[in-house]
Design a protein around this motif. Structure first.
Motif, mmCIF file in Angstrom:
data_model
loop_
_atom_site.group_PDB
_atom_site.id
_atom_site.type_symbol
_atom_site.label_atom_id
_atom_site.label_comp_id
_atom_site.label_asym_id
_atom_site.label_seq_id
_atom_site.Cartn_x
_atom_site.Cartn_y
_atom_site.Cartn_z
ATOM 1 N N GLN A 1 29.474 -29.303 -65.597
ATOM 2 C CA GLN A 1 30.785 -29.688 -66.112
ATOM 3 C C GLN A 1 30.892 -31.187 -66.376
ATOM 4 O O GLN A 1 31.467 -31.616 -67.375
ATOM 5 N N HIS B 1 41.199 -24.544 -73.853
ATOM 6 C CA HIS B 1 41.166 -24.667 -72.405
ATOM 7 C C HIS B 1 40.535 -26.006 -72.055
ATOM 8 O O HIS B 1 39.995 -26.675 -72.915
ATOM 9 N N SER C 1 30.555 -21.363 -69.387
ATOM 10 C CA SER C 1 30.506 -20.645 -68.118
ATOM 11 C C SER C 1 31.512 -21.238 -67.141
ATOM 12 O O SER C 1 31.678 -22.449 -67.074
ATOM 13 N N ASN C 2 32.135 -20.355 -66.360
ATOM 14 C CA ASN C 2 33.055 -20.826 -65.324
ATOM 15 C C ASN C 2 32.307 -21.322 -64.077
ATOM 16 O O ASN C 2 32.931 -21.847 -63.155
ATOM 17 N N THR C 3 30.992 -21.128 -64.059
ATOM 18 C CA THR C 3 30.243 -21.364 -62.829
ATOM 19 C C THR C 3 29.249 -22.512 -62.946
ATOM 20 O O THR C 3 28.288 -22.570 -62.193
ATOM 21 N N SER D 1 36.051 -28.182 -67.487
ATOM 22 C CA SER D 1 35.983 -27.231 -66.385
ATOM 23 C C SER D 1 34.869 -26.205 -66.569
ATOM 24 O O SER D 1 34.627 -25.394 -65.676
ATOM 25 N N PHE D 2 34.184 -26.264 -67.707
ATOM 26 C CA PHE D 2 33.145 -25.278 -68.016
ATOM 27 C C PHE D 2 31.763 -25.899 -68.001
ATOM 28 O O PHE D 2 31.547 -26.981 -68.560
#
Length: 123
Positions: free
Chosen positions: A53, A27, A99-101, A31-32
């Motif tokens: 990020q 991925h 983490s996506n956040t 973006s993480f």
């Protein structure tokens, strides 16, 4: 989905240094937010450090602030943890997580984890 693989652990004497690497695949790495945790014998997961990020923001646990440095190279899909002045209490399995956040210190904010790398510090 993202896969994470840590490396760089090993045996080091007290006062020594190690640099851990965490390579991501599957991925867009940039973006993480990334984090480093550790789990010592008989202990729960302990947050160590997190990086945003872009790499422009970082946050550390009090226990490692000033000794450990988190960084990332988005061109290489890799996060790093530079560990200096290691002590026997730093002995643990070290994990990187994604983490996506963005910045996060709670393990529950990280859906993706590596398999861990063992760090052993001898006295």
């Amino acid at each position: 989905q993202v896969q994470l693989v840590e490396s760089g652990g090993g045996l080091v004497q007290a006062g020594g240094s190690l640099r851990l690497s965490c390579v991501a695949s599957g991925h867009t790495f940039s973006s993480f937010g990334m984090g480093w945790f550790r789990q010592g014998p008989g202990k729960e997961h302990e947050f160590l450090a997190t990086i945003s990020q872009s790499g422009g923001a970082t946050y550390y646990a009090d226990s490692v602030r000033g000794r450990f440095t988190i960084s990332r190279d988005n061109a290489k899909n890799t996060a790093y943890l530079q560990m200096n002045t290691l002590q026997p209490d730093d002995t643990a399995v070290y994990y990187c997580a994604a983490s996506n956040t963005g910045l996060a210190s709670l393990a529950t904010r990280y859906p993706y984890w590596g398999q861990g790398t063992q760090v052993t510090v001898s006295s």
